[in-house]
Scaffold this motif. Structure first.
Motif, PDB file in Angstrom:
ATOM      1  N   ARG A   1       0.846  -1.197   0.000  1.00 29.35           N
ATOM      2  CA  ARG A   1       0.000   0.000   0.000  1.00 29.35           C
ATOM      3  C   ARG A   1       0.880   1.245   0.000  1.00 29.35           C
ATOM      4  NH1 ARG A   1      -5.425   0.633   2.097  1.00 29.35           N
ATOM      5  NH2 ARG A   1      -5.926   2.830   2.438  1.00 29.35           N
ATOM      6  N   LEU A   2       0.623   2.139  -0.958  1.00 31.74           N
ATOM      7  CA  LEU A   2       1.369   3.390  -1.071  1.00 31.74           C
ATOM      8  C   LEU A   2       0.377   4.532  -1.228  1.00 31.74           C
ATOM      9  CD1 LEU A   2       3.991   5.023  -1.402  1.00 31.74           C
ATOM     10  CD2 LEU A   2       3.924   4.462  -3.845  1.00 31.74           C
ATOM     11  N   ASP A   3       0.445   5.490  -0.311  1.00 26.51           N
ATOM     12  CA  ASP A   3      -0.468   6.631  -0.331  1.00 26.51           C
ATOM     13  C   ASP A   3       0.333   7.905  -0.557  1.00 26.51           C
ATOM     14  OD1 ASP A   3      -2.380   8.592   0.087  1.00 26.51           O
ATOM     15  OD2 ASP A   3      -3.396   7.461   1.659  1.00 26.51           O
ATOM     16  N   LEU A   4       0.082   8.545  -1.705  1.00 33.41           N
ATOM     17  CA  LEU A   4       0.742   9.800  -2.063  1.00 33.41           C
ATOM     18  C   LEU A   4      -0.275  10.907  -2.323  1.00 33.41           C
ATOM     19  CD1 LEU A   4       3.388   8.276  -4.490  1.00 33.41           C
ATOM     20  CD2 LEU A   4       3.886   9.321  -2.275  1.00 33.41           C
ATOM     21  N   GLN A   5      -1.490  10.718  -1.905  1.00 36.69           N
ATOM     22  CA  GLN A   5      -2.544  11.684  -2.203  1.00 36.69           C
ATOM     23  C   GLN A   5      -2.285  13.017  -1.498  1.00 36.69           C
ATOM     24  OE1 GLN A   5      -6.188   9.999  -0.701  1.00 36.69           O
ATOM     25  NE2 GLN A   5      -5.839  10.742   1.364  1.00 36.69           N
ATOM     26  N   GLY A   6      -2.849  14.075  -2.056  1.00 37.66           N
ATOM     27  CA  GLY A   6      -2.799  15.369  -1.390  1.00 37.66           C
ATOM     28  C   GLY A   6      -1.432  16.014  -1.355  1.00 37.66           C
ATOM     29  N   ASN A   7      -0.596  15.734  -2.357  1.00 34.54           N
ATOM     30  CA  ASN A   7       0.694  16.400  -2.463  1.00 34.54           C
ATOM     31  C   ASN A   7       0.686  17.348  -3.658  1.00 34.54           C
ATOM     32  OD1 ASN A   7       2.834  15.415  -0.398  1.00 34.54           O
ATOM     33  ND2 ASN A   7       1.716  13.553  -0.944  1.00 34.54           N
ATOM     34  N   ARG A   8       1.862  17.636  -4.206  1.00 32.62           N
ATOM     35  CA  ARG A   8       1.965  18.562  -5.331  1.00 32.62           C
ATOM     36  C   ARG A   8       2.702  17.924  -6.500  1.00 32.62           C
ATOM     37  NH1 ARG A   8       3.830  23.890  -1.741  1.00 32.62           N
ATOM     38  NH2 ARG A   8       1.962  23.969  -0.427  1.00 32.62           N
ATOM     39  N   LEU A   9       2.598  16.614  -6.606  1.00 31.70           N
ATOM     40  CA  LEU A   9       3.297  15.888  -7.661  1.00 31.70           C
ATOM     41  C   LEU A   9       2.743  16.280  -9.028  1.00 31.70           C
ATOM     42  CD1 LEU A   9       3.342  12.350  -5.992  1.00 31.70           C
ATOM     43  CD2 LEU A   9       5.156  14.082  -5.966  1.00 31.70           C
ATOM     44  N   GLN A  10       3.655  16.513  -9.975  1.00 28.89           N
ATOM     45  CA  GLN A  10       3.256  16.922 -11.316  1.00 28.89           C
ATOM     46  C   GLN A  10       3.506  15.840 -12.361  1.00 28.89           C
ATOM     47  OE1 GLN A  10       4.670  20.941 -12.324  1.00 28.89           O
ATOM     48  NE2 GLN A  10       5.119  21.258 -10.157  1.00 28.89           N
ATOM     49  N   VAL A  11       4.492  14.979 -12.094  1.00 27.88           N
ATOM     50  CA  VAL A  11       4.888  13.957 -13.060  1.00 27.88           C
ATOM     51  C   VAL A  11       5.024  12.619 -12.342  1.00 27.88           C
ATOM     52  CG1 VAL A  11       6.689  13.205 -14.665  1.00 27.88           C
ATOM     53  CG2 VAL A  11       6.104  15.640 -14.490  1.00 27.88           C
ATOM     54  N   LEU A  12       4.525  11.570 -12.975  1.00 29.87           N
ATOM     55  CA  LEU A  12       4.750  10.203 -12.496  1.00 29.87           C
ATOM     56  C   LEU A  12       5.617   9.509 -13.534  1.00 29.87           C
ATOM     57  CD1 LEU A  12       4.068   8.180 -10.256  1.00 29.87           C
ATOM     58  CD2 LEU A  12       2.140   7.414 -11.640  1.00 29.87           C
ATOM     59  N   GLY A  13       6.871   9.262 -13.169  1.00 31.22           N
ATOM     60  CA  GLY A  13       7.851   8.777 -14.132  1.00 31.22           C
ATOM     61  C   GLY A  13       7.815   7.279 -14.369  1.00 31.22           C
ATOM     62  N   GLU A  14       8.730   6.831 -15.222  1.00 31.94           N
ATOM     63  CA  GLU A  14       8.784   5.439 -15.662  1.00 31.94           C
ATOM     64  C   GLU A  14       9.135   4.462 -14.549  1.00 31.94           C
ATOM     65  OE1 GLU A  14       8.573   3.777 -18.626  1.00 31.94           O
ATOM     66  OE2 GLU A  14       8.184   5.409 -20.027  1.00 31.94           O
ATOM     67  N   ASP A  15      10.091   4.827 -13.708  1.00 32.65           N
ATOM     68  CA  ASP A  15      10.744   3.833 -12.864  1.00 32.65           C
ATOM     69  C   ASP A  15      10.418   3.920 -11.379  1.00 32.65           C
ATOM     70  OD1 ASP A  15      12.114   2.874 -15.140  1.00 32.65           O
ATOM     71  OD2 ASP A  15      13.591   4.493 -14.944  1.00 32.65           O
ATOM     72  N   LEU A  16       9.613   4.879 -10.968  1.00 39.69           N
ATOM     73  CA  LEU A  16       9.362   5.041  -9.540  1.00 39.69           C
ATOM     74  C   LEU A  16       8.716   3.803  -8.931  1.00 39.69           C
ATOM     75  CD1 LEU A  16       9.294   6.891  -7.005  1.00 39.69           C
ATOM     76  CD2 LEU A  16       6.967   7.513  -7.707  1.00 39.69           C
ATOM     77  N   LEU A  17       7.680   3.278  -9.569  1.00 37.16           N
ATOM     78  CA  LEU A  17       6.883   2.197  -8.989  1.00 37.16           C
ATOM     79  C   LEU A  17       7.364   0.805  -9.373  1.00 37.16           C
ATOM     80  CD1 LEU A  17       3.368   3.759  -9.650  1.00 37.16           C
ATOM     81  CD2 LEU A  17       4.643   3.795  -7.499  1.00 37.16           C
ATOM     82  N   SER A  18       8.163   0.702 -10.411  1.00 37.41           N
ATOM     83  CA  SER A  18       8.543  -0.618 -10.933  1.00 37.41           C
ATOM     84  C   SER A  18       9.254  -1.519  -9.928  1.00 37.41           C
ATOM     85  CB  SER A  18       9.408  -0.461 -12.191  1.00 37.41           C
ATOM     86  OG  SER A  18      10.574   0.290 -11.920  1.00 37.41           O
ATOM     87  N   PRO A  19       9.977  -0.987  -8.925  1.00 36.89           N
ATOM     88  CA  PRO A  19      10.593  -1.899  -7.950  1.00 36.89           C
ATOM     89  C   PRO A  19       9.598  -2.573  -7.009  1.00 36.89           C
ATOM     90  CG  PRO A  19      11.762   0.204  -8.013  1.00 36.89           C
ATOM     91  CD  PRO A  19      10.473   0.394  -8.733  1.00 36.89           C
ATOM     92  N   GLN A  20       8.310  -2.228  -7.114  1.00 34.37           N
ATOM     93  CA  GLN A  20       7.309  -2.759  -6.191  1.00 34.37           C
ATOM     94  C   GLN A  20       6.204  -3.516  -6.933  1.00 34.37           C
ATOM     95  OE1 GLN A  20       7.798  -2.689  -2.927  1.00 34.37           O
ATOM     96  NE2 GLN A  20       9.720  -1.635  -3.385  1.00 34.37           N
TER      97      GLN A  20
END
Length: 337
Positions: A206-225
Motif C-alpha cells: 500500500r502506497l499513499d501519495l494523495q494530497g501532495n503537489r506531484l506533477q509527473v509520475l515517471g517510468e521507474d518510480l513504482l517498478s521496484p514494487q
C-alpha cells in the motif's frame, strides 16, 4: 471462547468504559489513570493529564497518554515498563522527544505520535527499537525527514507520515526496510520524489501519495514494487504519467488518480492493470481530471469498457473537451467508439 479472545474482549470493554467516562467529563488525573490488568500485563490509559504518569505498573504492556498539553517527556518516562508493547501519545503538544526515550522498552511494537508538534526526531531514537512494527507520525510539523532518524527500525511494517509539511525526501530514505508493507506520505507538500525511493528490499502493498503537489509520475518510480496492491495518487497536480509508470504492477487492486490535471495519457499505460490480465478487486477512480476525449484516449477508452465494473464515479468522470463532448461521461464516450 479462547483465553486470548476473552482477554481481547475484556480490554475492548475497558476502553469502552474509558471512552464513556471521557464523554461524561470524568477525565482521570495523572494519578487516577485507568489501569486494566490481565494475564498478559497491564494497560494504562490517561486522558488529558498535566504530567506524564509515574510510576507505571512494572507489567505495563499498553500505555496511552493522550489529549494533554504536554510539550516534552521525561527522558526516563518509560524506565519502569520494560515489557511495553504499545505506546500511544496522540493529540498532545509534544515538540521534541528525548533521544533515549525508547531504550528501556526494546520490545515496543507500536508507537503512535499522531497530532503533535514535532518538527524533527532525535538521531538514535530507534536504536533499541528493532521490534517496532508500526510507527505513526501523522499530523505533525515535519518539513524534512532524515534517514538517520529512522535508523534501527529493522522490523518496521507500517509507516504513516501523512499530514506533515514534507517538501522533499532524501535519497535512500527507505533503503534498509525489508518488511515495510504500508507507506503513507499523503497530505504533505511533495513536488517530486527521489528516483530510488522505492528501491531496496521493501515489499510494499500500500502506497499513499494523495494530497501532495506531484506533477509527473515517471517510468521507474513504482517498478521496484511489483507486489503493490493499493496506490493512491489523488489530489495532486499530475499532468503527465509516463507510458511505463504502471509497468509490472500486476497485483494492483486499487488505483486512485482522481482530482489531478490529466487531460490525456500515453498508449500502453494500462497494459499491466485490470482486464484482460486480471480483475482489479477494489477498483479505480479517474474522476476530477480535465480529460480531452479525442483519439489520443482510444487506448484508455478500450480499457474502460473492459473494466467498467470496477470504475468509481462513472458519471463524474467527464470530458473537458473537445467542446462537442464537454460534460459527457468518459465511459459513455468510450462505449460509443
Amino acid at each position: 471462547m479462547s483465553p486470548r479472545s476473552r482477554e481481547q474482549q475484556q480490554r475492548t470493554l475497558f476502553l469502552l468504559v474509558l471512552s464513556v467516562a471521557s464523554a461524561q467529563g470524568d477525565i482521570p488525573s495523572p494519578r487516577e489513570c485507568l489501569t486494566y490488568q490481565s494475564d498478559s500485563g497491564s494497560s494504562v490509559s490517561c486522558y488529558s493529564p498535566s504530567t506524564f504518569p509515574s510510576p507505571l505498573p512494572g507489567d505495563t504492556t499498553h500505555l496511552s497518554v493522550e489529549f494533554s498539553s504536554l510539550t516534552q517527556l521525561p527522558a526516563d518516562a518509560l524506565r519502569g515498563a520494560p515489557g511495553l508493547q504499545e505506546l500511544h501519545l496522540s493529540s498532545n503538544h509534544l515538540e521534541e522527544l528525548p533521544a533515549k526515550l525508547l531504550v528501556p522498552v526494546p520490545g515496543l511494537k507500536v508507537l503512535d505520535l499522531t497530532r503533535n508538534a514535532l518538527t524533527q526526531l532525535p538521531p538514535g531514537l530507534f536504536q533499541a527499537s528493532a521490534a517496532l512494527h508500526t510507527l505513526v507520525l501523522k499530523n505533525n510539523r515535519l518539513q524534512v525527514l532524515q534517514a538517520s532518524w529512522l535508523r534501527g527500525l529493522k522490523a518496521l511494517g507500517f509507516l504513516d507520515l501523512s499530514g506533515n509539511r514534507l517538501r522533499a525526501l532524501t535519497p535512500g530514505l527507505l533503503a534498509n526496510f525489508s518488511f515495510l508493507r504500508t507507506l503513507d506520505l499523503g497530505d504533505n507538500q511533495l513536488e517530486d520524489l527521489p528516483a530510488d525511493l522505492l528501491q531496496g528490499p521493501l515489499d510494499l502493498e500500500r502506497l499513499d501519495l494523495q494530497g501532495n503537489r506531484l506533477q509527473v509520475l515517471g517510468e521507474d518510480l513504482l517498478s521496484p514494487q511489483p507486489g503493490l496492491r493499493y496506490l493512491f495518487l489523488s489530489d495532486n497536480r499530475l499532468a503527465l504519467v509516463a507510458a511505463g509508470a504502471f509497468r509490472g504492477l500486476r497485483q494492483l487492486d486499487m488505483l486512485d488518480l482522481s482530482n489531478n490535471f490529466l487531460s490525456t495519457v500515453p498508449k500502453g499505460l494500462w497494459a499491466s492493470l485490470g482486464k484482460p490480465a486480471r480483475n482489479m478487486q477494489e477498483g479505480f477512480d479517474l474522476s476530477g481530471n480535465p480529460w480531452v476525449c479525442d483519439r489520443n484516449l482510444d487506448d484508455l477508452f478500450r480499457w474502460l469498457v473492459a473494466n467498467r465494473h470496477r470504475m468509481f464515479s462513472q458519471n463524474g468522470t467527464c470530458c473537458a473537451g473537445p467542446e462537442a463532448l464537454r460534460g459527457q461521461a468518459l465511459l459513455a464516450v468510450a462505449g460509443s467508439r
